[in-house]
Write a protein that holds these residues in place. Structure first.
Motif, PDB file in Angstrom:
ATOM      1  N   ARG A   6      62.746  43.503  77.829  1.00 36.95           N
ATOM      2  CA  ARG A   6      63.367  42.373  77.137  1.00 36.95           C
ATOM      3  C   ARG A   6      62.860  42.286  75.703  1.00 36.95           C
ATOM      4  N   PHE A   7      63.737  41.890  74.771  1.00 35.26           N
ATOM      5  CA  PHE A   7      63.372  41.777  73.352  1.00 35.26           C
ATOM      6  C   PHE A   7      63.302  40.305  72.954  1.00 35.26           C
ATOM      7  N   ILE A   8      62.215  39.926  72.303  1.00 38.61           N
ATOM      8  CA  ILE A   8      62.014  38.545  71.837  1.00 38.61           C
ATOM      9  C   ILE A   8      61.887  38.537  70.311  1.00 38.61           C
ATOM     10  N   LYS A   9      62.629  37.653  69.664  1.00 34.90           N
ATOM     11  CA  LYS A   9      62.567  37.541  68.201  1.00 34.90           C
ATOM     12  C   LYS A   9      61.406  36.630  67.783  1.00 34.90           C
ATOM     13  N   ILE A  10      60.823  36.957  66.641  1.00 33.71           N
ATOM     14  CA  ILE A  10      59.693  36.181  66.100  1.00 33.71           C
ATOM     15  C   ILE A  10      60.131  35.494  64.807  1.00 33.71           C
ATOM     16  N   PHE A  11      60.096  34.162  64.838  1.00 33.41           N
ATOM     17  CA  PHE A  11      60.474  33.310  63.706  1.00 33.41           C
ATOM     18  C   PHE A  11      59.167  32.763  63.136  1.00 33.41           C
ATOM     19  N   ASP A  12      58.803  33.173  61.929  1.00 33.55           N
ATOM     20  CA  ASP A  12      57.506  32.773  61.366  1.00 33.55           C
ATOM     21  C   ASP A  12      57.664  31.582  60.420  1.00 33.55           C
ATOM     22  N   THR A  13      56.860  30.550  60.655  1.00 30.54           N
ATOM     23  CA  THR A  13      56.924  29.351  59.828  1.00 30.54           C
ATOM     24  C   THR A  13      55.613  29.081  59.079  1.00 30.54           C
ATOM     25  N   LEU A  38      54.327  39.456  55.785  1.00 33.80           N
ATOM     26  CA  LEU A  38      55.069  39.128  57.000  1.00 33.80           C
ATOM     27  C   LEU A  38      56.221  40.112  57.213  1.00 33.80           C
ATOM     28  N   ASP A  39      56.828  40.510  56.118  1.00 29.74           N
ATOM     29  CA  ASP A  39      57.924  41.486  56.202  1.00 29.74           C
ATOM     30  C   ASP A  39      57.404  42.837  56.701  1.00 29.74           C
ATOM     31  N   LYS A  40      56.242  43.254  56.179  1.00 30.73           N
ATOM     32  CA  LYS A  40      55.623  44.505  56.662  1.00 30.73           C
ATOM     33  C   LYS A  40      55.264  44.381  58.138  1.00 30.73           C
ATOM     34  N   LEU A  41      54.792  43.214  58.521  1.00 32.75           N
ATOM     35  CA  LEU A  41      54.396  42.972  59.901  1.00 32.75           C
ATOM     36  C   LEU A  41      55.583  43.095  60.853  1.00 32.75           C
ATOM     37  N   GLY A  42      56.769  42.732  60.357  1.00 33.96           N
ATOM     38  CA  GLY A  42      57.976  42.900  61.169  1.00 33.96           C
ATOM     39  C   GLY A  42      58.557  41.631  61.753  1.00 33.96           C
ATOM     40  N   VAL A  43      58.215  40.457  61.187  1.00 29.85           N
ATOM     41  CA  VAL A  43      58.805  39.231  61.723  1.00 29.85           C
ATOM     42  C   VAL A  43      60.314  39.241  61.456  1.00 29.85           C
ATOM     43  N   ASP A  44      61.067  38.648  62.376  1.00 29.26           N
ATOM     44  CA  ASP A  44      62.532  38.661  62.247  1.00 29.26           C
ATOM     45  C   ASP A  44      63.024  37.647  61.226  1.00 29.26           C
ATOM     46  N   VAL A  45      62.382  36.478  61.206  1.00 33.67           N
ATOM     47  CA  VAL A  45      62.792  35.406  60.293  1.00 33.67           C
ATOM     48  C   VAL A  45      61.557  34.839  59.603  1.00 33.67           C
ATOM     49  N   ILE A  46      61.656  34.646  58.284  1.00 31.59           N
ATOM     50  CA  ILE A  46      60.602  33.978  57.517  1.00 31.59           C
ATOM     51  C   ILE A  46      61.147  32.637  57.061  1.00 31.59           C
ATOM     52  N   GLU A  47      60.586  31.551  57.591  1.00 29.20           N
ATOM     53  CA  GLU A  47      60.971  30.223  57.098  1.00 29.20           C
ATOM     54  C   GLU A  47      60.185  29.992  55.810  1.00 29.20           C
ATOM     55  N   VAL A  61      61.408  29.260  47.512  1.00 31.50           N
ATOM     56  CA  VAL A  61      62.354  29.788  48.506  1.00 31.50           C
ATOM     57  C   VAL A  61      63.317  30.765  47.842  1.00 31.50           C
ATOM     58  N   LYS A  62      63.789  30.401  46.677  1.00 31.70           N
ATOM     59  CA  LYS A  62      64.733  31.266  45.951  1.00 31.70           C
ATOM     60  C   LYS A  62      64.060  32.584  45.569  1.00 31.70           C
ATOM     61  N   ALA A  63      62.814  32.507  45.102  1.00 29.36           N
ATOM     62  CA  ALA A  63      62.084  33.713  44.682  1.00 29.36           C
ATOM     63  C   ALA A  63      61.846  34.649  45.868  1.00 29.36           C
ATOM     64  N   ILE A  64      61.535  34.075  47.032  1.00 30.53           N
ATOM     65  CA  ILE A  64      61.301  34.904  48.222  1.00 30.53           C
ATOM     66  C   ILE A  64      62.599  35.579  48.666  1.00 30.53           C
ATOM     67  N   GLY A  68      64.363  40.693  48.369  1.00 30.47           N
ATOM     68  CA  GLY A  68      65.122  41.716  49.091  1.00 30.47           C
ATOM     69  C   GLY A  68      64.391  42.247  50.311  1.00 30.47           C
ATOM     70  N   LEU A  69      63.718  41.370  51.049  1.00 28.98           N
ATOM     71  CA  LEU A  69      62.965  41.782  52.227  1.00 28.98           C
ATOM     72  C   LEU A  69      63.892  42.093  53.402  1.00 28.98           C
ATOM     73  N   ASN A  70      63.353  42.791  54.394  1.00 37.26           N
ATOM     74  CA  ASN A  70      64.131  43.098  55.602  1.00 37.26           C
ATOM     75  C   ASN A  70      64.257  41.879  56.514  1.00 37.26           C
ATOM     76  N   SER A  71      63.235  41.041  56.528  1.00 36.68           N
ATOM     77  CA  SER A  71      63.279  39.824  57.350  1.00 36.68           C
ATOM     78  C   SER A  71      64.354  38.876  56.820  1.00 36.68           C
ATOM     79  N   GLN A  72      64.985  38.125  57.736  1.00 39.28           N
ATOM     80  CA  GLN A  72      65.903  37.078  57.304  1.00 39.28           C
ATOM     81  C   GLN A  72      65.098  35.958  56.652  1.00 39.28           C
ATOM     82  N   ILE A  73      65.643  35.380  55.581  1.00 41.04           N
ATOM     83  CA  ILE A  73      64.962  34.281  54.899  1.00 41.04           C
ATOM     84  C   ILE A  73      65.661  32.981  55.249  1.00 41.04           C
TER      85      ILE A  73
END
Length: 506
Positions: A6-13, A38-47, A61-64, A68-73
């Protein structure tokens, strides 16, 4: 047919709820550095933050997002058009919108009726979706919300088009059993992904998050080192490691970067990690008890449920009053010292005697004891030695240290400023020795042994390299600055001695 894990997504706040930790205030540069890690670590979403809370937060928020990170912002927003417009202006991938749903919070936090809350929820989700942005919705204080109303608001949000539902245990009042039952119930009528966001008021945030996953939750909200309001959020490093090792579930987290991520966040936030914290605490893979050190030197699995390397750590055997022969021998062998059996017995007895007096036995102490027992002075030819030092401080003067060191027989001179004379001189030492090894001061402790203004001061330091290897040392003098310098140089010499001996073995 083979069943896939099973795959679980990680949303980092960490950058949003984590920054709400009392006493924490991150700069734009701090947040960008953490987001990149956090992007290198592989989190799916960065709040990334709460844009409407301030102009500075909006810019962050705009600067992050522009990195152009792989994680969703993601941006946080209340269920108001003004908040949502500010979040939309940041061009984020996802807007996390929330509104209180418990009776106490509807009445006292926003002064709204249940009907008004429902209308605001539906309108806000539709407004976000009309702008082509993904939406995660949170009925805040969901775990204290009346069951009938929670069903009603979640159903309305689903019908309005939310992409995912988040259930926050806002005041951390749940236990794993009730969490499991709640999420099992929600899964019976919510047909989109469900997240869980747990607070740690009773120390159950990680346990409750995992219970939610057992009941069908698809994503967990976490913060590095468990940062967050009051007692904090579910700790990313604990959640990710448990999912991988205990449940055999998959995430996108590169667990080998967990420790380095923890150190970066600790450094930038100014919040130290407790030594006995799971996964990333200094003692998480340290062993002192004799039976433990014997076990891990023969077969690590005897007292380690996971390999330290899995989370970017290394094992540490500690000399102390509970130490055993194997642990002390392994510590000495690591730095190229090989006492015979009689000498080892005497060394162990002296280590235990020092520990019985309430002293922490540092690496430097172990070498000193060993030198006395074996009649040899180990490390007499110091790799780093102090030649000269001048420290200037005063009411209107910036504390400045000039220092001359001999490193491998060659002299080097450097100077640094600091918040005080000790800070300045230790920075100067690290600056000069940084050319041979990337090591830094990770802990500094000062203790007065005697009373009076001429008290004898004991300085205990710990230095750490990029791989998380830690070496401790101490020095005692009436002059605090000199005690600090001696302790630092003793520690560096101990580290270099161990490092070079290990290099020769390879």
């Amino acid at each position: 047919m083979t069943q896939h894990p099973r795959f679980i997504k990680i949303f980092d706040t960490t950058l949003r709820d984590g920054e709400q930790t009392p006493g924490v205030s991150l700069t734009l540069e701090d947040k960008i550095e953490i987001a990149q890690q956090l992007d290198k670590l592989g989190v799916d979403v960065i709040e990334a933050g709460f844009p409407s809370s301030s102009e500075g937060e909006r810019k962050v928020v705009k600067a992050i997002k522009e990195l152009g990170l792989n994680s969703q912002i993601c941006a946080l927003s209340r269920c108001t058009k003004k908040d949502i417009d500010t979040a939309l202006d940041c061009d984020v991938d996802l807007i996390h919108t929330f509104i209180p749903s418990s009776h106490v919070q509807m009445k006292h936090a926003v002064n709204m009726t249940p009907e008004q809350v429902l209308v605001s929820t539906v309108e806000s989700i539709q407004y976000i979706k009309d702008h082509g942005v993904k939406c995660e919705f949170s009925p805040m204080d969901a775990t204290r919300t009346e069951a009938a109303f929670l069903h009603k608001i979640c159903t309305a949000a689903q019908d309005a088009g939310m992409d995912s539902l988040n259930i926050p245990d806002t005041v951390g009042c749940m236990i794993p059993k009730t969490t499991f039952e709640l999420f099992k119930d929600l899964k019976s009528f919510i047909k989109i992904p469900i997240s869980v966001h747990c607070h740690n008021d009773f120390g159950l945030a990680v346990a409750n998050s995992l219970a939610a996953v057992e009941a069908g939750a698809d994503q967990i909200h976490v913060a590095v080192n468990g940062l967050g309001e009051r007692a904090g959020n579910a700790a990313l490093e604990e959640v990710a490691t448990t999912l991988h090792v205990v449940y055999n579930y998959k995430t996108n987290i590169n667990t080998r970067l967990l420790y380095s991520t923890s150190r970066i966040v600790s450094s930038l936030s100014g919040v130290s990690v407790q030594v006995n914290k799971a996964i990333v605490g200094e003692n998480a893979f340290a062993h002192e008890s004799g039976i433990h050190t014997r076990g891990v030197t023969e077969q690590p699995l005897t007292f380690e449920p996971i390999s330290p390397e899995l989370v970017g750590r290394t094992r540490k055997l500690v000399a102390g009053k509970l130490a055993g022969t194997r642990g002390v021998q392994a510590e000495l062998n690591e730095i190229g010292i090989h006492p015979n059996d009689l000498q080892l017995t005497e060394i162990l007895q002296r280590v235990k005697a020092l520990g019985d007096k309430g002293k922490s036995v540092t690496d430097a102490d172990l070498i000193a004891i060993t030198s006395a027992v074996m009649g040899q002075v180990f490390g007499e030819e110091k790799i780093v030695d102090l030649c000269d030092m001048t420290v200037v401080t005063g009411l209107k003067a910036i504390p400045t240290a000039s220092i001359r060191l001999a490193i491998d027989g060659k002299e080097y001179v450097g100077a640094e400023t600091g918040v005080g004379p000790v800070d300045a001189v230790l920075k100067a030492i690290q600056k000069l020795t940084g050319n041979i090894e990337k090591i830094k001061l990770s802990e500094y402790r000062l203790e007065a042994i005697t009373g009076g203004s001429n008290a004898v001061a004991e300085v205990i330091i710990k230095i750490e390299d990029e791989k998380g290897n830690i070496v401790s040392a101490r020095a005692t003098r009436e002059d605090i600055v000199m005690a600090s310098v001696e302790a630092m140089i003793n520690g560096i010499n101990k580290y270099l001695l161990k490092s070079r001996n290990q290099g020769r073995k390879q």
